[in-house]
Design an enzyme around this catalytic site. Structure first.
Site, mmCIF file in Angstrom:
data_model
loop_
_atom_site.group_PDB
_atom_site.id
_atom_site.type_symbol
_atom_site.label_atom_id
_atom_site.label_comp_id
_atom_site.label_asym_id
_atom_site.label_seq_id
_atom_site.Cartn_x
_atom_site.Cartn_y
_atom_site.Cartn_z
ATOM 1 N N TYR A 135 1.329 -1.229 -0.162
ATOM 2 C CA TYR A 135 -0.240 0.069 0.113
ATOM 3 C C TYR A 135 0.766 1.041 0.138
ATOM 4 C CZ TYR A 135 -3.580 3.418 1.555
ATOM 5 O OH TYR A 135 -3.971 4.624 1.778
ATOM 6 N N LYS A 232 -11.671 -0.855 5.103
ATOM 7 C CA LYS A 232 -12.084 -1.362 3.251
ATOM 8 C C LYS A 232 -13.090 -2.717 4.096
ATOM 9 C CE LYS A 232 -8.876 1.430 2.182
ATOM 10 N NZ LYS A 232 -7.115 0.645 2.229
HETATM 11 C C1 LIG Z 1 -6.368 1.057 2.599
HETATM 12 C C2 LIG Z 1 -4.934 0.916 3.272
HETATM 13 C C3 LIG Z 1 -4.258 0.780 4.859
HETATM 14 C C4 LIG Z 1 -4.402 2.365 5.005
HETATM 15 O O1 LIG Z 1 -5.091 2.723 5.664
HETATM 16 P P1 LIG Z 1 -6.053 4.012 5.774
HETATM 17 O O2 LIG Z 1 -7.533 3.586 6.954
HETATM 18 O O3 LIG Z 1 -6.493 4.574 4.380
HETATM 19 O O4 LIG Z 1 -4.965 5.070 6.673
HETATM 20 C C5 LIG Z 1 -3.377 -0.277 4.464
HETATM 21 N N1 LIG Z 1 -2.784 -1.061 4.335
HETATM 22 C C6 LIG Z 1 -3.450 -1.668 3.021
HETATM 23 C C7 LIG Z 1 -3.685 -2.494 2.465
HETATM 24 C C8 LIG Z 1 -4.697 -0.632 2.447
HETATM 25 O O5 LIG Z 1 -5.591 -1.022 1.800
#
Ligand SMILES: *Cc1c(COP(=O)(O)O)cnc(C)c1O
Length: 416
Positions: A135, A232
């Site tokens: 990420y 997510k």
């Molecule tokens: C989106 C994401 C993050 C970061 O999370 P946020 O809630 O946007 O701060 C970290 N790791 C992965 C794999 C992600 O998809």
């Protein structure tokens, strides 16, 4: 006034007044913990006993910053909502149960969770091994923030265990793993990485955002701590930003809980409640995400406009064997490369109508994006740079036929 009775879960999660906030994260005493219940039952019930004061079946949103003390130092386990809030405790207990961990801690974002973990387990002069595909925001945290504080990092292809072993130094305190990776859907062997980390006296952290605890449980495979962007799949409805850390080690759990309170990147009660509500349906949503993704993969494989499909469910994916061993499904994320290069990738992103062009992933609605210019713009020029002809899909849970028709139409607009 008669004091309402507390549930065992509340008391266990909140800890005694003497010990303070460090024990908010110890969620092992929840009556749903301990291996007697299945995943979906835990998602709906762990940490979520009916409210002791009113009988409300759904955990209330405790929108309060502070709590009454009947005399100095005597209270019901909560003093101040940065240190602990009952809605957040419910979420933290549930997340710990879903990952099979001892301590669950919720944060205001995935990156706030990562920051808390990294500042807990690294020190100036230290070193971490990171993936060469991850990420973008995670990479930025290592490269642009931690580096300035004297913590160095080495990007390695985590699928190559010998390369990981070679990258570990005496001062390495952490191996950071993401599997499947964002956006290239690479797979790393969690158990293999755990033994390399532990042989070196280091810890293994696994970002389990893409798989979710429904498809993959890193703690059972030897990881020391699991990281989530609950924004997510756990939240699942694209309506909240949040993060989490879950660990099995009681000492590490206490250190993380201490830093959570000391650094303060906690979620509010309503955001905690939204993630908790999302988590209840994680199992049924993931089943549909996986089924729809498999159908999308079939369609992409059959298109002459598509040069390569990246999906760990494909038998010729280099990580397929490991994924089949450590995951119970291959997930809802699919990436593919266009034969027509970047122009074709941008055209597909512009053309879909059911797939919404946007960042993020893991929600009920399907999303499409161009990593090189969107989510992964921050890795341009680094070892983590992603190809310009790459498109990433977060396959949602809409009617499969509508998703297939949408992609078919978008690919059909490309020159032959
Ligand atoms: C989106 C994401 C993050 C970061 O999370 P946020 O809630 O946007 O701060 C970290 N790791 C992965 C794999 C992600 O998809």
């Amino acid at each position: 006034m008669e004091e309402p009775e507390q549930t065992a879960a509340h008391i266990a999660a909140a800890g005694s007044a003497d010990f303070g906030s460090e024990v908010h994260g110890d969620t092992t005493a929840d009556r749903w913990a301990g291996g007697d219940y299945g995943f979906e039952t835990l998602a709906i019930h762990a940490g979520q006993d009916p409210d002791p004061t009113t009988g409300a079946v759904v955990v209330p949103i405790y929108q309060t910053s502070t709590y009454v003390q009947s005399e100095v130092g005597r209270h019901k386990g909560y003093e101040y909502s940065r240190s602990g809030n009952p809605t957040r405790t419910a979420l933290e207990t549930c997340l710990a149960a879903l990952e099979g961990g001892r301590t669950g801690l919720a944060f205001a974002s995935g990156l706030a969770a990562e920051d808390c973990l990294l500042r807990t387990v690294t020190s100036p002069g230290g070193h971490v091994v990171i993936p060469d595909d991850a990420y973008g925001g995670t990479y930025r945290l290592f490269a642009k923030v931690l580096e300035r504080w004297g913590v160095s990092h080495t990007p390695v292809a985590l699928s190559d265990l010998d390369a990981v072993r070679a990258a570990v130094r005496p001062e390495t305190s952490l191996i950071w793993c993401e599997t499947p990776t964002n956006p290239l859907l690479g797979i790393a062997d969690i158990a293999g990485l755990a033994s390399i980390a532990h042989d070196a006296g280091a810890r293994l952290a696994v970002d389990n955002t893409f798989a979710s605890p429904y498809l993959q449980q890193p703690l059972a495979l030897g990881a020391d701590v699991v990281v989530h962007s609950t924004t997510k799949y756990l939240g699942g409805h694209s309506d909240v930003v949040g993060g989490a850390l879950i660990s099995t080690d009681a000492v590490l759990g206490e250190e993380l809980a201490y830093h959570q309170n000391a650094m303060g990147g906690v979620p509010g009660a309503f955001d905690s409640w939204l993630v908790l509500r999302g988590a209840k349906t994680l199992g049924v949503r993931m089943d549909r995400h996986c089924a729809n993704a498999a159908a999308v993969v079939e369609l992409l494989l059959a298109s002459p406009k598509v040069a390569q499909v990246l999906y760990p469910g494909l038998p010729d994916h280099p990580g397929h064997g490991v994924a089949a061993k450590q995951m119970s499904g291959f997930g809802g994320m699919v990436s593919f490369r266009l034969a027509g290069g970047e122009a074709a990738a941008l055209e597909v992103c512009r053309s879909t109508t059911v797939f919404t062009l946007g960042e993020s992933l893991g929600g009920v609605e399907s999303l499409i994006e161009h990593p090189a210019r969107m989510t992964h713009a921050s890795v341009a020029g680094s070892q983590l740079e992603v190809p310009a002809d790459l498109v990433r899909l977060s396959v949602g849970i809409e009617t499969a036929g509508d998703l297939l028709a949408d992609l078919e139409r978008a690919l059909g607009r490309l020159p032959a």
